[in-house]
Write a protein that holds these residues in place. Structure first.
Motif, PDB file in Angstrom:
ATOM      1  N   THR A 179       1.304  -0.480  -0.063  1.00  0.00           N
ATOM      2  CA  THR A 179       0.052   0.063   0.066  1.00  0.00           C
ATOM      3  C   THR A 179       0.831   0.885   0.300  1.00  0.00           C
ATOM      4  O   THR A 179       1.991   1.244   0.527  1.00  0.00           O
ATOM      5  CB  THR A 179      -0.936  -0.134   1.554  1.00  0.00           C
ATOM      6  OG1 THR A 179      -1.835  -0.893   0.529  1.00  0.00           O
ATOM      7  CG2 THR A 179      -2.033   1.446   1.497  1.00  0.00           C
ATOM      8  N   LEU A 180       0.404   2.153  -1.286  1.00  0.00           N
ATOM      9  CA  LEU A 180       1.428   3.301  -0.790  1.00  0.00           C
ATOM     10  C   LEU A 180       0.169   4.660  -0.342  1.00  0.00           C
ATOM     11  O   LEU A 180      -0.974   4.511  -0.731  1.00  0.00           O
ATOM     12  CB  LEU A 180       1.778   3.626  -2.430  1.00  0.00           C
ATOM     13  CG  LEU A 180       1.863   5.211  -2.531  1.00  0.00           C
ATOM     14  CD1 LEU A 180       3.290   5.439  -2.083  1.00  0.00           C
ATOM     15  CD2 LEU A 180       2.167   5.480  -4.377  1.00  0.00           C
ATOM     16  N   ILE A 181       0.724   5.128   0.264  1.00  0.00           N
ATOM     17  CA  ILE A 181      -0.189   6.695   0.905  1.00  0.00           C
ATOM     18  C   ILE A 181       0.862   7.801   0.872  1.00  0.00           C
ATOM     19  O   ILE A 181       1.614   8.043   0.719  1.00  0.00           O
ATOM     20  CB  ILE A 181       0.063   5.918   3.003  1.00  0.00           C
ATOM     21  CG1 ILE A 181      -0.625   4.616   3.691  1.00  0.00           C
ATOM     22  CG2 ILE A 181      -1.280   7.042   2.884  1.00  0.00           C
ATOM     23  CD1 ILE A 181      -0.699   4.035   4.507  1.00  0.00           C
ATOM     24  N   ARG A 182      -0.014   8.609   0.649  1.00  0.00           N
ATOM     25  CA  ARG A 182       0.007   9.975  -0.739  1.00  0.00           C
ATOM     26  C   ARG A 182      -1.141  10.656   0.175  1.00  0.00           C
ATOM     27  O   ARG A 182      -1.404  11.044   0.132  1.00  0.00           O
ATOM     28  CB  ARG A 182       0.769   9.412  -1.990  1.00  0.00           C
ATOM     29  CG  ARG A 182       0.596  10.697  -2.231  1.00  0.00           C
ATOM     30  CD  ARG A 182       1.170  10.349  -4.330  1.00  0.00           C
ATOM     31  NE  ARG A 182       2.264  10.187  -4.087  1.00  0.00           N
ATOM     32  CZ  ARG A 182       2.874   9.744  -5.124  1.00  0.00           C
ATOM     33  NH1 ARG A 182       2.032   9.758  -6.358  1.00  0.00           N
ATOM     34  NH2 ARG A 182       3.894   8.637  -6.017  1.00  0.00           N
ATOM     35  N   GLU A 183      -0.145  12.137   0.707  1.00  0.00           N
ATOM     36  CA  GLU A 183      -0.977  13.419   0.407  1.00  0.00           C
ATOM     37  C   GLU A 183      -0.836  14.243  -0.380  1.00  0.00           C
ATOM     38  O   GLU A 183      -0.305  14.294  -1.031  1.00  0.00           O
ATOM     39  CB  GLU A 183      -0.259  14.058   2.097  1.00  0.00           C
ATOM     40  CG  GLU A 183      -0.743  13.174   3.565  1.00  0.00           C
ATOM     41  CD  GLU A 183       0.223  14.385   3.877  1.00  0.00           C
ATOM     42  OE1 GLU A 183      -0.401  15.480   4.155  1.00  0.00           O
ATOM     43  OE2 GLU A 183       0.209  13.775   5.215  1.00  0.00           O
ATOM     44  N   ARG A 184      -2.413  13.868  -1.367  1.00  0.00           N
ATOM     45  CA  ARG A 184      -2.556  14.985  -2.277  1.00  0.00           C
ATOM     46  C   ARG A 184      -3.892  15.611  -2.139  1.00  0.00           C
ATOM     47  O   ARG A 184      -4.609  15.879  -1.354  1.00  0.00           O
ATOM     48  CB  ARG A 184      -3.164  13.998  -3.130  1.00  0.00           C
ATOM     49  CG  ARG A 184      -3.459  14.478  -4.355  1.00  0.00           C
ATOM     50  CD  ARG A 184      -3.785  13.522  -5.556  1.00  0.00           C
ATOM     51  NE  ARG A 184      -3.387  12.666  -6.213  1.00  0.00           N
ATOM     52  CZ  ARG A 184      -3.604  11.244  -6.364  1.00  0.00           C
ATOM     53  NH1 ARG A 184      -5.059  10.787  -6.992  1.00  0.00           N
ATOM     54  NH2 ARG A 184      -2.749  10.831  -6.447  1.00  0.00           N
ATOM     55  N   ASP A 185      -3.807  17.295  -2.334  1.00  0.00           N
ATOM     56  CA  ASP A 185      -4.384  18.197  -1.970  1.00  0.00           C
ATOM     57  C   ASP A 185      -5.907  18.059  -0.547  1.00  0.00           C
ATOM     58  O   ASP A 185      -6.821  18.320  -0.250  1.00  0.00           O
ATOM     59  CB  ASP A 185      -5.784  18.419  -3.083  1.00  0.00           C
ATOM     60  CG  ASP A 185      -5.470  18.896  -4.216  1.00  0.00           C
ATOM     61  OD1 ASP A 185      -4.068  19.202  -4.852  1.00  0.00           O
ATOM     62  OD2 ASP A 185      -5.726  17.804  -5.260  1.00  0.00           O
ATOM     63  N   GLY A 186      -4.378  17.923   0.089  1.00  0.00           N
ATOM     64  CA  GLY A 186      -4.366  18.168   2.022  1.00  0.00           C
ATOM     65  C   GLY A 186      -5.753  16.370   2.748  1.00  0.00           C
ATOM     66  O   GLY A 186      -5.542  16.041   3.228  1.00  0.00           O
ATOM     67  N   GLU A 187      -5.660  15.936   1.772  1.00  0.00           N
ATOM     68  CA  GLU A 187      -5.926  14.162   1.567  1.00  0.00           C
ATOM     69  C   GLU A 187      -4.939  13.076   1.627  1.00  0.00           C
ATOM     70  O   GLU A 187      -4.416  13.617   0.535  1.00  0.00           O
ATOM     71  CB  GLU A 187      -7.354  13.987   1.076  1.00  0.00           C
ATOM     72  CG  GLU A 187      -8.444  15.465   0.407  1.00  0.00           C
ATOM     73  CD  GLU A 187      -9.620  14.394   0.161  1.00  0.00           C
ATOM     74  OE1 GLU A 187     -10.900  15.223   0.468  1.00  0.00           O
ATOM     75  OE2 GLU A 187      -9.764  14.259  -0.678  1.00  0.00           O
TER      76      GLU A 187
END
Length: 251
Positions: A179-187
């Motif tokens: 699983t890749l967890i990435r922050e994008r546009d505050g989410e």
């Protein structure tokens, strides 16, 4: 003898419990893969909370002084020992740059920002040279890997495969669907990645962004064995005893 044979076969079956090769081997498909040229040219973009090291230089050293910020004021002939300060990208995606003022930088690559500043500074300096790097570019790898942790990336360009290599590779108990967890546009976005499939090399997530987190779940064998824990030897002894009793009864 018959009892020993049956016991050995049963214990061997329990220990090896069939696992498909496809679930273990990375990039198992033998077909040739042509990597997308866009991926080969990938550059991460600047994000909020990045720390940017921006250095402006030119043939005329005095001309660039107003466009660099330092930890202490520059005195005569002390520029070589002065420590530059980084620029923090604020919550609005902006930095405060000397003379030029507030600049929106998120969404740009460091090369694009360098070209933008070159155009702006050319009005003040002859042939300015701008060097930019992200000094807090890091990725984190957790779970079933040999060396979990957070890794500082110097060249700001790293792939999932390289990050797993830094973490000492997956253990044999690691699920190959990571699983890749990435922050994008505050989410926070949770992205499943199958590293047994060569399609990974053409995935838009093959290259990591700063602050990405990779999590490797334990596979079913590890989860099941955790329920057994320290009682494994007791269970095997009980099975062997049970088989021994059956063998005596059927003789």
């Amino acid at each position: 003898m018959k009892y020993l044979y049956v016991t050995s076969v049963l214990l061997l079956f329990l220990v090896t419990s069939c696992v498909s090769k496809k679930k273990i081997v990375y990039f198992g498909d033998k077909k040739k893969v042509i990597v997308n040229s866009r991926l080969q040219q990938y550059e991460p973009t600047i994000q909020k909370d990045d720390l940017l090291n921006i250095n402006v230089s030119a043939a005329n050293a005095e001309a660039v002084l107003p466009f660099n910020i330092y930890e202490t004021p520059i005195l005569d002939n002390s520029i070589g020992s002065a420590k530059p300060l980084p620029y923090l990208v604020n919550a609005s995606g902006e930095i405060k740059f000397p003379v030029l003022g507030v600049l929106k930088v998120t969404g740009m690559t460091t090369n694009e920002l360098s070209e933008f500043l070159h155009t702006k500074l050319a009005e003040y300096i002859s042939n300015p040279i701008i060097n930019i790097s992200t000094i807090n570019f890091k990725v984190t790898v957790l779970g079933e890997v040999n060396k979990p942790g957070t890794y500082q990336i110097q060249n700001q360009r790293i792939t999932i495969v390289e990050a797993l290599g830094l973490a000492g590779d997956l253990t044999i108990n690691g699920n190959r669907d990571i699983t890749l967890i990435r922050e994008r546009d505050g989410e926070r976005v949770f992205i499943p990645i199958d590293i047994t499939n060569k399609a990974l090399f053409n995935s838009p997530y093959y290259y990591l962004s700063q602050n990405d987190l990779i999590y490797v779940e334990p596979n079913k064998s590890k989860i099941n064995s955790s329920g057994i824990g320290a009682n494994t030897s007791v269970i095997f002894t009980s099975i062997a005893t049970f088989i021994s009793i059956i063998a005596i009864l059927i003789q």
